[in-house]
Design an enzyme around this catalytic site. Structure first.
Site, PDB file in Angstrom:
ATOM      1  N   ARG A   1       4.020 198.094 -31.315  1.00 21.76           N
ATOM      2  CA  ARG A   1       4.326 197.164 -30.393  1.00 21.76           C
ATOM      3  C   ARG A   1       4.883 195.991 -31.206  1.00 21.76           C
ATOM      4  O   ARG A   1       6.080 195.140 -30.764  1.00 21.76           O
ATOM      5  CB  ARG A   1       3.233 196.573 -29.735  1.00 21.76           C
ATOM      6  CG  ARG A   1       3.701 195.438 -28.533  1.00 21.76           C
ATOM      7  CD  ARG A   1       2.510 194.935 -27.722  1.00 21.76           C
ATOM      8  NE  ARG A   1       1.282 195.458 -27.947  1.00 21.76           N
ATOM      9  CZ  ARG A   1       0.397 194.586 -28.815  1.00 21.76           C
ATOM     10  NH1 ARG A   1       0.855 193.444 -29.359  1.00 21.76           N
ATOM     11  NH2 ARG A   1      -0.738 194.924 -28.807  1.00 21.76           N
TER      12      ARG A   1
ATOM     13  N   TYR B   1      22.491 189.939 -10.312  1.00 21.27           N
ATOM     14  CA  TYR B   1      21.927 191.024  -9.909  1.00 21.27           C
ATOM     15  C   TYR B   1      20.614 190.828  -9.092  1.00 21.27           C
ATOM     16  O   TYR B   1      19.707 189.980  -9.633  1.00 21.27           O
ATOM     17  CB  TYR B   1      21.418 191.661 -11.457  1.00 21.27           C
ATOM     18  CG  TYR B   1      20.608 192.820 -11.175  1.00 21.27           C
ATOM     19  CD1 TYR B   1      20.742 194.169 -10.376  1.00 21.27           C
ATOM     20  CD2 TYR B   1      19.299 192.881 -11.989  1.00 21.27           C
ATOM     21  CE1 TYR B   1      20.104 195.108 -10.177  1.00 21.27           C
ATOM     22  CE2 TYR B   1      18.368 193.946 -11.844  1.00 21.27           C
ATOM     23  CZ  TYR B   1      18.662 194.780 -10.867  1.00 21.27           C
ATOM     24  OH  TYR B   1      17.702 196.183 -10.754  1.00 21.27           O
TER      25      TYR B   1
ATOM     26  N   ASP C   1      24.157 186.957 -19.241  1.00 21.19           N
ATOM     27  CA  ASP C   1      23.854 188.082 -19.175  1.00 21.19           C
ATOM     28  C   ASP C   1      25.287 188.910 -18.975  1.00 21.19           C
ATOM     29  O   ASP C   1      25.916 188.780 -18.244  1.00 21.19           O
ATOM     30  CB  ASP C   1      23.294 188.448 -17.653  1.00 21.19           C
ATOM     31  CG  ASP C   1      22.870 190.102 -17.375  1.00 21.19           C
ATOM     32  OD1 ASP C   1      23.633 190.852 -17.941  1.00 21.19           O
ATOM     33  OD2 ASP C   1      22.077 190.148 -16.387  1.00 21.19           O
TER      34      ASP C   1
ATOM     35  N   LYS D   1      22.917 200.193 -19.267  1.00 26.17           N
ATOM     36  CA  LYS D   1      24.080 200.268 -18.584  1.00 26.17           C
ATOM     37  C   LYS D   1      25.059 200.825 -19.609  1.00 26.17           C
ATOM     38  O   LYS D   1      24.887 201.937 -20.236  1.00 26.17           O
ATOM     39  CB  LYS D   1      24.463 199.014 -17.749  1.00 26.17           C
ATOM     40  CG  LYS D   1      23.400 198.463 -17.066  1.00 26.17           C
ATOM     41  CD  LYS D   1      23.092 199.584 -15.935  1.00 26.17           C
ATOM     42  CE  LYS D   1      22.193 199.092 -14.861  1.00 26.17           C
ATOM     43  NZ  LYS D   1      21.135 198.436 -15.119  1.00 26.17           N
TER      44      LYS D   1
END
Ligand SMILES: Cc1ncc(COP(=O)(O)O)c(C=O)c1O
Length: 416
Positions: free
Chosen positions: A46, A98, A197, A222
Site C-alpha cells: 500500500r 464530470y 483535471d 481514459k
C-alpha cells in the site's frame, strides 16, 4: 527525452533483479526484510510497490512533473488532492465538470466542512467574484465534460497568484481572517492552489504544469490507459510540499491501484502519443461531418473554428482531443433513439479507449447532477457525447450517417 520517448522509457529501465526488459508485475503485498529495519526501500505494497512506482515515474514525466502518485481510480486521486485542504476551506470549481466529481464535492466533502462554489470559469470576472477569504483551491476541468468548454489555465493561475486586493470586489475588507494592517497577505496564507483535471486532453495535448498550474489530476481509466480495460487515477505535481501531503494520504487512506492495474496502465500509456494523434484526427473529421449535416443542431468540439474558444484551444492545447458533443434537431427523444441505433459507437459510459463510445450524459455520466442544475449548465436531455476511437474514420462516419437517417418525429426506442 521527448514525449514519446518518455512514455516508453521513463521509470521503465530493465528490472534490476532479473534484467527483464519490461517492468514486472510485482504481485506482492509485502517484502522480506534482511534484518529488522533493513530493506531495499520496499516494506508494504500500500505504501510502495515497484510496478506502481514505475507507473508514477512514467506519468510524472509525461506531465513534466517532478512527482507522481497513482491511485485506484480518478476519484481516488481527486479525493487525495482535496486532502490538501481542511474543514472551513473554500474551493472555486468549474461549473461544467464530470458528474462524479460534482457528487464527491457536493455529497461527501461538504459533510467534512469544505465549501464549493461552481462558476463558469470561462468568465474571469465570475471567478474573481467567487473568491472568498477562505478560498484555497481552484478546481479546473478543461476541456469540460461534456460541453467541451475551455478554461484559460494561465488566466486561472494569474488570478490565483494575484494579491487578494486585486482579485475582485467580493472580498469583505472587514473579514476578521484578514489582518487589517496587512494589505498584502503573506504568500503562504494567501495562496490558491490551482488543480487541473487533464483527463480529456491528456498530457499529450495539454501540459497544465507548464502553464503554471500546481497539480494535475487524471482519470487514467481514459486516454492514458487507453483500452477500456483498467480503472485508475493519478495526481502529478512539481511542488514537494503538495506531493508529500498527497503521498501521505495515498498511504493513509489507501486508494492504491493493484500492481496488475498499474502495469496495464503503464502499458497503455506507452502508445499515448500515437493514439492521441489518431483520436484527434478522427474527432476532427467526425465534428466537421456533423456540423455540415442538416439534421444536426449544434456541435461542440474545440477544433472547429465555430467553437467560441477555438483561439484559446489553439494557444493552450497542441491538439483538440477525441471528444465531440452535439445536439440533434427535433425532440429530445431523438437523441436517445440515435444513441440506440449506433453500431460501432458502443453505448457506454467512459471515454478515451481505442474503441468509439456514445453516451447520453443526462442519463448516464451526469445523472448524479440534479436535473435543474444540469440543465442550467447546458447539459440537456438532447445532448449526446462521442468518444471518437481510432477505428477507420470512414466506418465511424458511415455509422453516424445511418443513424442520422432516423426521422425527426420518431418517438420511442429504435432497435439497436
Ligand atoms: C474528467 C474526469 N475526471 C475524473 C473522472 C473520474 O475517474 P474514474 O472513473 O477513473 O474514477 C472521470 C470519469 O469519467 C472524468 O471524466
Amino acid at each position: 527525452m521527448k514525449f514519446s520517448t518518455k512514455a516508453i522509457h521513463a521509470g521503465q529501465g530493465a528490472d534490476p533483479a532479473t534484467g527483464a526488459t519490461i517492468v514486472p508485475i510485482y504481485q506482492t503485498s509485502t517484502y522480506t526484510q534482511e534484518a529488522v529495519g533493513v530493506h531495499k526501500g520496499f516494506d508494504y505494497s500500500r505504501t510502495i510497490n515497484p510496478t506502481r512506482l514505475a507507473l508514477e515515474t512514467q506519468l510524472a514525466a509525461l506531465e513534466g512533473a517532478e512527482y507522481g502518485c497513482a491511485f485506484a481510480s480518478g476519484m481516488a486521486a481527486t479525493s487525495a488532492v482535496l486532502n490538501l485542504l481542511s474543514a472551513g476551506d473554500h474551493i472555486v470549481v468549474t461549473d461544467d465538470l464530470y458528474g462524479g466529481t460534482y457528487r464527491l464535492f457536493s455529497r461527501v466533502l461538504t459533510r467534512y466542512g469544505l465549501e464549493f462554489t461552481y462558476v463558469d470559469m470561462a468568465d474571469l470576472d465570475a471567478v474573481r467574484a467567487a473568491i472568498k477569504p477562505n478560498t484555497k483551491m481552484f478546481w479546473v476541468e478543461t476541456p469540460t465534460n461534456p460541453l467541451l468548454k475551455l478554461i484559460d489555465i494561465r488566466a486561472m493561475v494569474e488570478i490565483a497568484r494575484s494579491p487578494r486586493q486585486a482579485r475582485g470586489p467580493s472580498i469583505p475588507q472587514d473579514d476578521k481572517r484578514i489582518p487589517q494592517d496587512d494589505k498584502r497577505i503573506p504568500q503562504d496564507d494567501d495562496s490558491i492552489v490551482v488543480v487541473v483535471d487533464n483527463t480529456f486532453a491528456s498530457p499529450y495535448f495539454q501540459q497544465p504544469l507548464a502553464l503554471g498550474a500546481d497539480i494535475v489530476v487524471h482519470s487514467t481509466t481514459k486516454y492514458i490507459g487507453g483500452h477500456s480495460d483498467v480503472v485508475g487515477g493519478a495526481a502529478l505535481t512539481s511542488d514537494k510540499e503538495h506531493f508529500d501531503v498527497i503521498k501521505f494520504h495515498q498511504n493513509a487512506v489507501g486508494g492504491v491501484p493493484s500492481p496488475h492495474d498499474a502495469w496495464l496502465t503503464m502499458r497503455g500509456a506507452k502508445t499515448l502519443a500515437i493514439r492521441m494523434r489518431e483520436h484527434a484526427k478522427n474527432a476532427q473529421a467526425v465534428a466537421e461531418f456533423l456540423e455540415a449535416h442538416p439534421e444536426v443542431e449544434r456541435v461542440y468540439y474545440p477544433g472547429l473554428p465555430s467553437h467560441p474558444q477555438h483561439d484559446l484551444a489553439k494557444r493552450q492545447m497542441s491538439g483538440f482531443g477525441g471528444m465531440v458533443s452535439f445536439t440533434l434537431k427535433g425532440p429530445e427523444q431523438r437523441a436517445i433513439d440515435f444513441a440506440n441505433r449506433m453500431h460501432y459507437f458502443s453505448l457506454a459510459e467512459s471515454l478515451g479507449g481505442v474503441e468509439s463510445l456514445i453516451c447520453h450524459p443526462a442519463r448516464m455520466t451526469h445523472g448524479s447532477i440534479p436535473k435543474e442544475e444540469r440543465e442550467r449548465r447546458g447539459v440537456t436531455d438532447g445532448l449526446l457525447r462521442l468518444s471518437v476511437g481510432i477505428e477507420d474514420v470512414d466506418d465511424l462516419i458511415g455509422d453516424l450517417r445511418q443513424a442520422l437517417q432516423l426521422p425527426r418525429a420518431v418517438a420511442g426506442s429504435a432497435a439497436r
